[in-house]
Design an enzyme around this catalytic site. Structure first.
Site, PDB file in Angstrom:
ATOM      1  N   GLY A  44      47.630  53.240  56.559  1.00 55.41           N
ATOM      2  CA  GLY A  44      48.850  54.195  56.182  1.00 55.41           C
ATOM      3  C   GLY A  44      48.492  54.878  54.737  1.00 55.41           C
ATOM      4  O   GLY A  44      49.100  55.679  54.142  1.00 55.41           O
ATOM      5  N   GLN A 103      68.448  62.763  38.960  1.00 50.48           N
ATOM      6  CA  GLN A 103      68.669  61.911  38.082  1.00 50.48           C
ATOM      7  C   GLN A 103      68.049  62.019  36.639  1.00 50.48           C
ATOM      8  O   GLN A 103      66.913  61.614  36.373  1.00 50.48           O
ATOM      9  CB  GLN A 103      68.196  60.401  38.935  1.00 50.48           C
ATOM     10  CG  GLN A 103      69.210  60.068  39.807  1.00 50.48           C
ATOM     11  CD  GLN A 103      68.840  58.518  40.443  1.00 50.48           C
ATOM     12  OE1 GLN A 103      67.674  58.440  41.011  1.00 50.48           O
ATOM     13  NE2 GLN A 103      69.581  57.811  40.292  1.00 50.48           N
ATOM     14  N   HIS A 136      65.955  71.286  37.613  1.00 50.03           N
ATOM     15  CA  HIS A 136      67.588  70.813  37.998  1.00 50.03           C
ATOM     16  C   HIS A 136      68.317  70.966  36.688  1.00 50.03           C
ATOM     17  O   HIS A 136      69.591  71.594  36.536  1.00 50.03           O
ATOM     18  CB  HIS A 136      67.878  69.782  38.585  1.00 50.03           C
ATOM     19  CG  HIS A 136      69.258  69.403  38.906  1.00 50.03           C
ATOM     20  ND1 HIS A 136      69.938  70.135  39.843  1.00 50.03           N
ATOM     21  CD2 HIS A 136      70.081  68.773  38.393  1.00 50.03           C
ATOM     22  CE1 HIS A 136      71.191  69.866  39.920  1.00 50.03           C
ATOM     23  NE2 HIS A 136      71.405  68.781  39.106  1.00 50.03           N
ATOM     24  N   LYS A 199      86.230  72.424  40.317  1.00 52.19           N
ATOM     25  CA  LYS A 199      86.463  71.595  41.321  1.00 52.19           C
ATOM     26  C   LYS A 199      86.871  70.277  40.671  1.00 52.19           C
ATOM     27  O   LYS A 199      86.082  69.679  39.956  1.00 52.19           O
ATOM     28  CB  LYS A 199      85.593  71.626  42.461  1.00 52.19           C
ATOM     29  CG  LYS A 199      84.294  71.126  42.022  1.00 52.19           C
ATOM     30  CD  LYS A 199      83.503  70.926  43.452  1.00 52.19           C
ATOM     31  CE  LYS A 199      82.188  69.964  43.034  1.00 52.19           C
ATOM     32  NZ  LYS A 199      80.817  70.026  43.395  1.00 52.19           N
ATOM     33  N   ALA A 231      74.834  71.228  51.489  1.00 55.52           N
ATOM     34  CA  ALA A 231      75.701  72.297  51.607  1.00 55.52           C
ATOM     35  C   ALA A 231      76.950  72.020  51.650  1.00 55.52           C
ATOM     36  O   ALA A 231      77.820  72.984  51.961  1.00 55.52           O
ATOM     37  CB  ALA A 231      75.100  73.209  52.709  1.00 55.52           C
ATOM     38  N   GLY A 232      77.571  70.839  51.139  1.00 56.01           N
ATOM     39  CA  GLY A 232      78.781  70.799  51.164  1.00 56.01           C
ATOM     40  C   GLY A 232      79.385  71.423  50.161  1.00 56.01           C
ATOM     41  O   GLY A 232      80.575  72.181  50.356  1.00 56.01           O
TER      42      GLY A 232
END
EC number: 2.7.6.1
Length: 318
Positions: A44, A103, A136, A199, A231-232
């Site tokens: 592997g 992170q 990000h 929110k 996608a929440g």
């Protein structure tokens, strides 16, 4: 190939994360993809063979560290080591999607900062430059001590909406406070106002309360984010916009991670269309009628040519 790039010292290689995008980028530049094989030993472990000389060449390796992120990251580190030992002049890592980026600080006690760890790994392996798209958090550029070119997806997403015939006023919506700068950039390009979704959770495991800052009544709302994962957030935001009077809701992002329940959530939401880029390969089962995919190959190809010819990359976004 019509637009043949003349400098034989520019070599483009692809690993396994995004071969289709890599082929498009090579086509934009006007080069053939370099010959290398990525296989597995029987236990592997990853085996990489570079099947042409790259001595003294400027090498560009295209690899997003998307899912399976550990496989793709390890492939990349092993490839960098192989290139370094084969005397490449420069090793330029083209990461349309930089994984482990979320992170980027210690949000809680005893947490790792994986965005910094990955930067250290790439540098230690031997990378001499990184070209990436919509990190990000832009501060991640500072985690590197090598040059990093940070490309933006906003112009590509904006152009799509600019060319789409929309009847009605548009408002660009950031789904949280962190994405306001991105929303502002898109709003400037589309000459539209912005709104922000504020929110908060009153207490743990209680549904989120969404307040909308800005006027969205009767307008076409375009939600913009860098990453859509489960996608929440984006589907809750879309539903809140419709409940508060938006006439239609579109959503867009640069990186369609789309894990877990994401596709079901988008299909069952009030989002009319989700516009994404091909920074991450979309599996066939994730391709639905609601998802529109735009290519970042022209942008990345042009950036590679500019880096190689020592021209400005930032003027691409002026």
């Amino acid at each position: 190939m019509s637009n043949q790039y003349l400098d034989p010292n520019l070599k483009v290689f692809s690993l396994n994360s995004n071969r289709k995008l890599a082929a498009e980028i090579a086509n934009v530049i006007g080069v053939e993809l370099g010959k290398c094989s990525v296989t597995r030993f029987s236990d592997g472990e990853i085996q990489i063979n570079i099947e042409e000389s790259i001595r003294g060449c400027d090498v560009y390796v295209i690899q997003s560290t998307s899912s399976p992120v550990n496989e793709h990251l390890m492939e990349l580190l092993i490839m960098i080591d192989a290139l370094k030992r084969a005397s490449a002049k420069t090793i330029n890592i083209v990461m349309p999607y930089y994984g482990y980026a979320r992170q980027d600080r210690k949000a809680r006690a005893r947490e790792p900062i994986t965005a910094k760890l990955c930067a250290n790994l790439l540098e230690t392996a031997g990378a001499t430059r990184v070209i990436t798209l919509d990190l990000h958090a832009p501060q991640i550029q500072g985690f590197f001590d090598i040059p990093i070119d940070h490309l933006m997806g906003v112009p590509i997403l904006s152009d799509y909406f600019k060319n789409k015939i929309m009847d009605g006023d548009i408002v660009i919506v950031s789904p949280d406070h962190g994405g306001v700068t991105r929303a502002r950039k898109m709003a400037d390009r589309l000459k539209a106002p912005i709104a922000i979704i504020d929110k908060r959770r009153p207490k743990p495991n209680v549904a989120e309360v969404m307040n909308i800052v800005g006027n969205i009544d009767g307008k076409i709302a375009i939600l913009i984010d860098d990453i859509i994962d489960t996608a929440g957030t984006i589907t809750l935001a879309a539903n809140a916009l419709v409940e508060n009077g938006a006439s239609e809701v579109y959503a867009c992002c640069t990186h369609p991670v789309l894990s877990g329940p994401a596709i079901d959530r988008i299909e069952n939401s009030t989002i009319k269309e989700l516009v994404v880029t091909n920074s991450i390969t979309l599996a066939e089962e994730k391709k639905t009628d609601k998802i529109v995919e735009l290519s970042v190959a022209p942008l990345i190809g042009e950036a590679i040519i500019r880096v190689h010819e020592e021209q400005s990359v930032s003027t691409l976004f002026d």
